[in-house]
Design a protein around this motif. Structure first.
Motif, PDB file in Angstrom:
ATOM      1  N   THR A   1       0.799  -1.263   0.077  1.00 46.99           N
ATOM      2  CA  THR A   1      -0.038  -0.277   0.105  1.00 46.99           C
ATOM      3  C   THR A   1       0.764   1.367  -0.001  1.00 46.99           C
ATOM      4  N   GLY A   2       0.665   2.327  -0.841  1.00 46.86           N
ATOM      5  CA  GLY A   2       1.346   3.464  -0.765  1.00 46.86           C
ATOM      6  C   GLY A   2       0.749   4.552  -0.103  1.00 46.86           C
ATOM      7  N   ILE A   3       1.417   5.571   0.284  1.00 45.97           N
ATOM      8  CA  ILE A   3       1.091   6.900   1.080  1.00 45.97           C
ATOM      9  C   ILE A   3       1.934   7.814   0.246  1.00 45.97           C
ATOM     10  N   ILE A   4       1.458   8.951   0.218  1.00 44.05           N
ATOM     11  CA  ILE A   4       2.152  10.356  -0.215  1.00 44.05           C
ATOM     12  C   ILE A   4       2.088  11.186   0.742  1.00 44.05           C
ATOM     13  N   VAL A   5       3.557  11.597   1.165  1.00 46.04           N
ATOM     14  CA  VAL A   5       3.428  12.295   2.550  1.00 46.04           C
ATOM     15  C   VAL A   5       4.647  13.263   2.523  1.00 46.04           C
ATOM     16  N   GLU A   6       4.872  14.250   3.408  1.00 42.97           N
ATOM     17  CA  GLU A   6       5.956  15.055   3.760  1.00 42.97           C
ATOM     18  C   GLU A   6       6.678  15.127   5.045  1.00 42.97           C
ATOM     19  N   TYR A   7       5.787  14.615   6.202  1.00 46.49           N
ATOM     20  CA  TYR A   7       6.336  14.395   7.309  1.00 46.49           C
ATOM     21  C   TYR A   7       7.103  15.578   7.861  1.00 46.49           C
ATOM     22  N   ASN A   8       6.512  16.698   8.318  1.00 49.12           N
ATOM     23  CA  ASN A   8       6.942  17.832   8.225  1.00 49.12           C
ATOM     24  C   ASN A   8       6.705  18.657   9.570  1.00 49.12           C
ATOM     25  N   PRO A   9       6.998  18.060  10.732  1.00 52.64           N
ATOM     26  CA  PRO A   9       7.528  16.646  10.948  1.00 52.64           C
ATOM     27  C   PRO A   9       6.686  15.444  11.062  1.00 52.64           C
ATOM     28  N   PHE A  10       7.184  14.185  11.154  1.00 57.87           N
ATOM     29  CA  PHE A  10       6.342  13.058  11.518  1.00 57.87           C
ATOM     30  C   PHE A  10       5.781  13.126  13.141  1.00 57.87           C
ATOM     31  N   HIS A  11       4.534  13.081  13.163  1.00 64.00           N
ATOM     32  CA  HIS A  11       3.623  13.230  14.529  1.00 64.00           C
ATOM     33  C   HIS A  11       2.638  11.901  14.605  1.00 64.00           C
ATOM     34  N   ASN A  12       2.164  12.152  15.892  1.00 64.21           N
ATOM     35  CA  ASN A  12       1.031  11.073  16.079  1.00 64.21           C
ATOM     36  C   ASN A  12      -0.140  10.865  15.157  1.00 64.21           C
ATOM     37  N   GLY A  13      -0.356  11.622  14.527  1.00 61.21           N
ATOM     38  CA  GLY A  13      -1.612  11.636  13.263  1.00 61.21           C
ATOM     39  C   GLY A  13      -0.876  10.818  12.218  1.00 61.21           C
ATOM     40  N   HIS A  14       0.309  11.084  11.995  1.00 56.71           N
ATOM     41  CA  HIS A  14       0.954  10.152  10.796  1.00 56.71           C
ATOM     42  C   HIS A  14       1.051   8.897  11.239  1.00 56.71           C
ATOM     43  N   LEU A  15       1.535   8.487  12.555  1.00 59.01           N
ATOM     44  CA  LEU A  15       1.589   7.070  12.920  1.00 59.01           C
ATOM     45  C   LEU A  15      -0.012   6.579  12.978  1.00 59.01           C
ATOM     46  N   HIS A  16      -0.738   7.183  13.077  1.00 58.30           N
ATOM     47  CA  HIS A  16      -2.416   6.850  13.065  1.00 58.30           C
ATOM     48  C   HIS A  16      -2.502   6.504  11.420  1.00 58.30           C
ATOM     49  N   HIS A  17      -2.241   7.235  10.736  1.00 61.77           N
ATOM     50  CA  HIS A  17      -2.657   6.929   9.269  1.00 61.77           C
ATOM     51  C   HIS A  17      -1.644   5.931   8.552  1.00 61.77           C
ATOM     52  N   ILE A  18      -0.317   5.624   9.231  1.00 62.58           N
ATOM     53  CA  ILE A  18       0.249   4.448   8.848  1.00 62.58           C
ATOM     54  C   ILE A  18      -0.192   3.072   9.190  1.00 62.58           C
ATOM     55  N   LYS A  19      -0.726   3.150  10.371  1.00 64.64           N
ATOM     56  CA  LYS A  19      -1.179   1.977  11.170  1.00 64.64           C
ATOM     57  C   LYS A  19      -2.647   1.657  10.347  1.00 64.64           C
ATOM     58  N   GLN A  20      -3.564   2.585  10.159  1.00 63.43           N
ATOM     59  CA  GLN A  20      -4.858   2.741   9.613  1.00 63.43           C
ATOM     60  C   GLN A  20      -4.842   2.179   7.899  1.00 63.43           C
ATOM     61  N   SER A  21      -3.576   2.786   7.461  1.00 65.13           N
ATOM     62  CA  SER A  21      -3.667   2.275   5.954  1.00 65.13           C
ATOM     63  C   SER A  21      -3.220   0.874   5.858  1.00 65.13           C
ATOM     64  N   ARG A  22      -2.376   0.392   6.695  1.00 62.53           N
ATOM     65  CA  ARG A  22      -1.825  -1.261   6.742  1.00 62.53           C
ATOM     66  C   ARG A  22      -3.120  -1.927   6.840  1.00 62.53           C
ATOM     67  N   ASN A  23      -3.845  -1.688   8.073  1.00 66.04           N
ATOM     68  CA  ASN A  23      -4.803  -2.301   8.389  1.00 66.04           C
ATOM     69  C   ASN A  23      -6.224  -2.120   7.636  1.00 66.04           C
ATOM     70  N   LEU A  24      -6.402  -1.355   6.900  1.00 68.76           N
ATOM     71  CA  LEU A  24      -7.692  -1.244   5.934  1.00 68.76           C
ATOM     72  C   LEU A  24      -7.424  -1.925   4.723  1.00 68.76           C
ATOM     73  N   THR A  25      -6.157  -1.937   4.376  1.00 68.12           N
ATOM     74  CA  THR A  25      -5.721  -2.544   3.062  1.00 68.12           C
ATOM     75  C   THR A  25      -5.131  -4.057   3.307  1.00 68.12           C
ATOM     76  N   ASP A  26      -5.051  -4.550   4.358  1.00 70.20           N
ATOM     77  CA  ASP A  26      -4.213  -5.713   4.678  1.00 70.20           C
ATOM     78  C   ASP A  26      -3.127  -5.578   4.063  1.00 70.20           C
ATOM     79  N   ALA A  27      -2.162  -4.789   4.183  1.00 70.91           N
ATOM     80  CA  ALA A  27      -0.795  -4.467   3.707  1.00 70.91           C
ATOM     81  C   ALA A  27       0.196  -5.296   4.307  1.00 70.91           C
ATOM     82  N   ASP A  28       0.981  -6.007   3.619  1.00 65.99           N
ATOM     83  CA  ASP A  28       2.259  -6.542   4.137  1.00 65.99           C
ATOM     84  C   ASP A  28       3.418  -5.540   4.213  1.00 65.99           C
TER      85      ASP A  28
END
Length: 392
Positions: free
Chosen positions: A4-31
């Motif tokens: 699964t791909g995401i398009i980001v800036e991480y300026n800087p990486f914060h807890n909301g970005h951590l939530h986004h990665i976790k949810q992206s992995r879970n919603l798409t069953d990504a390896d």
């Protein structure tokens, strides 16, 4: 392996970005989660808060498996071209899904919006141009044309007055226009909006609010809003904003002739004369921006214009940058390395792990942007040639 791909800036990486990665992995069953990340200059025409390698390490320590760089030409572009570059790279990396955060929180309104605009695109574009000629900025012209369209159609449409929704729409649009097989999914943005200042009662804050809090106070003021590993990394960083770059920008504006300034991307309508006039009388970046800001030019458009002048990115280079030419690898985990080993032959763009081994004008601009970013820190040029991809 399902990526699964995401398009980001991480300026800087914060807890909301951590939530986004976790949810992206879970919603798409990504390896695998692959992040296409902007380099040292960003979509709103700003230098990145911290350098791209530190932000890569932040991402890899918090759920991303592979981080690749969005070339400068797309990272500093308006939303449609920012999305074009990101979608093209994720498609080249064989991602099955693209997951983005949005205020909307559901994908169906984005799909309905795309169908409605494409169903009568000629009228939509005509209304945009009419609004621009009436004196509206381009973003406001888009919203005006969009409002006219949605009032004439029944259905649930995306709210394109919201910044993440705007990007989300263009991600969906580019998936269709590039005929990609990727599935678009969206995750509701939670707790704070894109432009929000620090809000009490939550550990998820906007990157805008975090940067403001740091520059108005100290790094310790934002410790609760990011993973502990990232806070430790930021303590080692030289943090950047336009105030740091302004003395060099001012020198450039006063040294160049008006015609040389006008050759840069996004410099239009004779504004080069105003830029020089403001540079002569403005001792700070805020003063400078206040003197050039108008209804015609948004703050973001002006900053992108100034970024191109600072990095020497011309109109001719912009025209040539129609699509990404390569995949620039910034870092990977062991899991990410296994994905690359298994799928590299399927990638539709060359994978660049050593800059010296790949000769391309677009990549040269990325390296130039890095050198000029570090110039303000009095660091030696050539960092792109010295740094191998980060491995975690």
């Amino acid at each position: 392996m399902n990526a699964t791909g995401i398009i980001v800036e991480y300026n800087p990486f914060h807890n909301g970005h951590l939530h986004h990665i976790k949810q992206s992995r879970n919603l798409t069953d990504a390896d695998i989660v692959i992040a296409v990340m902007s380099g040292h200059f960003l979509q709103r025409g700003e230098p990145s808060f911290a350098d791209k390698w530190l932000r890569t390490e932040m991402a890899l320590q918090n759920g991303a498996d592979i981080v690749v760089e969005l070339p400068y030409a797309f990272a500093t572009a308006p939303a449609v071209d920012f999305a074009k570059g990101g979608v093209a790279l994720l498609a080249a990396l064989k991602c099955r899904a693209l997951a983005f955060g949005s205020e909307q929180g559901q994908i169906e309104p984005f799909l309905a919006t795309y169908d409605a605009i494409e169903g009568d695109n000629a009228t939509f574009q005509k209304n945009v141009q009419h609004a621009v000629k009436s004196g509206l900025s381009y973003p406001k012209a888009l919203n005006s044309a969009y409002s006219q369209m949605t009032t004439k159609n029944n259905g649930s449409f995306a709210d394109l007055t919201q910044p993440n929704n705007i990007l989300g729409y263009h991600y969906v649009e580019q998936i269709f226009k590039q005929k990609s097989a990727m599935q678009a999914v969206t995750i509701p943005r939670i707790a704070s909006g894109y432009h929000d200042h620090i809000l009490a009662g939550t550990t998820i804050q906007s990157a805008t609010g975090i940067r403001e809090a740091v520059f108005d106070g100290s790094l310790q003021d934002v410790e609760a809003f990011m993973p502990a590993s990232n806070f430790s990394l930021l303590q080692q960083a030289t943090l950047m904003n336009w105030d740091v770059l302004y003395p060099t920008l001012r020198y450039m504006l006063l040294r160049l002739s008006p015609s040389e300034i006008a050759a840069h991307a996004e410099v239009t309508e004779g504004i080069e004369y105003l830029l020089q006039k403001a540079a002569r009388t403005s001792d700070t970046f805020t003063q400078f921006m206040t003197r050039i800001k108008s209804k015609r030019y948004t703050w973001t458009r002006l900053q992108r214009m100034l970024t191109h002048i600072y990095t020497g990115f011309t109109k001719a280079q912009l025209i040539e940058a129609s699509m990404p030419h390569y995949i620039r690898l910034l870092g990977m985990t062991e899991n990410g390395q296994r994905y690359i080993s298994a799928h590299k032959k399927e990638f539709t763009l060359p994978l660049v792990s050593r800059v010296a081994a790949f000769d391309d004008p677009m990549l040269s601009q990325d390296c130039k942007a890095t050198d000029l970013y570090y110039l303000a820190q009095q660091r030696a040029p050539g960092e792109d040639f010295r740094r191998p991809p980060i491995r975690i």
